[in-house]
Design a protein around this motif. Structure first.
Motif, PDB file in Angstrom:
ATOM      1  N   ARG A   1      52.380  44.133  67.684  1.00 18.94           N
ATOM      2  CA  ARG A   1      51.254  43.043  68.027  1.00 18.94           C
ATOM      3  C   ARG A   1      50.967  42.372  66.624  1.00 18.94           C
ATOM      4  O   ARG A   1      50.871  42.938  65.580  1.00 18.94           O
ATOM      5  CB  ARG A   1      50.194  43.977  68.243  1.00 18.94           C
TER       6      ARG A   1
ATOM      7  N   ASP B   1      54.285  49.323  71.886  1.00 28.63           N
ATOM      8  CA  ASP B   1      54.216  50.438  72.844  1.00 28.63           C
ATOM      9  C   ASP B   1      54.961  51.609  72.073  1.00 28.63           C
ATOM     10  O   ASP B   1      55.413  51.490  71.170  1.00 28.63           O
ATOM     11  CB  ASP B   1      55.176  50.116  74.194  1.00 28.63           C
ATOM     12  N   ASP B   2      55.024  52.790  72.989  1.00 29.43           N
ATOM     13  CA  ASP B   2      55.702  53.923  72.340  1.00 29.43           C
ATOM     14  C   ASP B   2      57.049  54.199  72.773  1.00 29.43           C
ATOM     15  O   ASP B   2      57.722  55.153  72.994  1.00 29.43           O
ATOM     16  CB  ASP B   2      54.840  55.086  72.730  1.00 29.43           C
ATOM     17  N   THR B   3      57.824  52.952  73.463  1.00 25.73           N
ATOM     18  CA  THR B   3      59.013  53.006  73.925  1.00 25.73           C
ATOM     19  C   THR B   3      60.012  52.739  72.752  1.00 25.73           C
ATOM     20  O   THR B   3      60.052  51.569  72.337  1.00 25.73           O
ATOM     21  CB  THR B   3      59.306  52.171  75.117  1.00 25.73           C
TER      22      THR B   3
END
Length: 120
Positions: free
Chosen positions: A78, A86-88
């Motif tokens: 961001r 994200d957490d990917t």
């Protein structure tokens, strides 16, 4: 693409220096979407491309390239907060590209496909 992803600058002239047609459209749309969503990409992808097809063989005008790219250290953040988007996690993914010789002697990516994480 990696350089312009640092700022999500979909209008960067660098993109058209290396891509055209469907490839340029896909890259531009992706950068624009990231820009609208306040995302930037940090790090560097790791690539080890290899030529898989040359046509015609005597005086090549089209080359197909294959790679198992690694985006583990090339992730979206961001822009406003600097936090991961994200957490990917990234990872290894199959990449195939068509590159065509232009009238001025340069080569540009005209089409490409990036498969999902874990595809190679």
């Amino acid at each position: 693409m990696a350089k312009t992803a640092e700022t999500s600058n979909w209008q960067s002239p660098l993109l058209a220096q290396h891509a055209m047609g469907d490839a340029l459209g896909a890259i531009t749309r992706g950068m624009y979407a990231d820009h609208l969503n306040g995302l930037i990409t940090k790090g560097e992808p790791k690539n080890s491309p290899s030529v898989t097809q040359i046509a015609p063989s005597a005086d090549p005008a089209v080359v197909m390239i294959s790679d198992c790219g690694d985006s583990s250290h090339w992730l979206k953040y961001r822009k406003r907060t600097g936090q991961l988007a994200d957490d990917t996690p990234g990872g290894r993914q199959q990449i195939t590209a068509q590159v065509k010789k232009q009238d001025d002697g340069t080569w540009k990516v005209t089409r490409f496909a990036v498969e999902g994480i874990g595809s190679c």
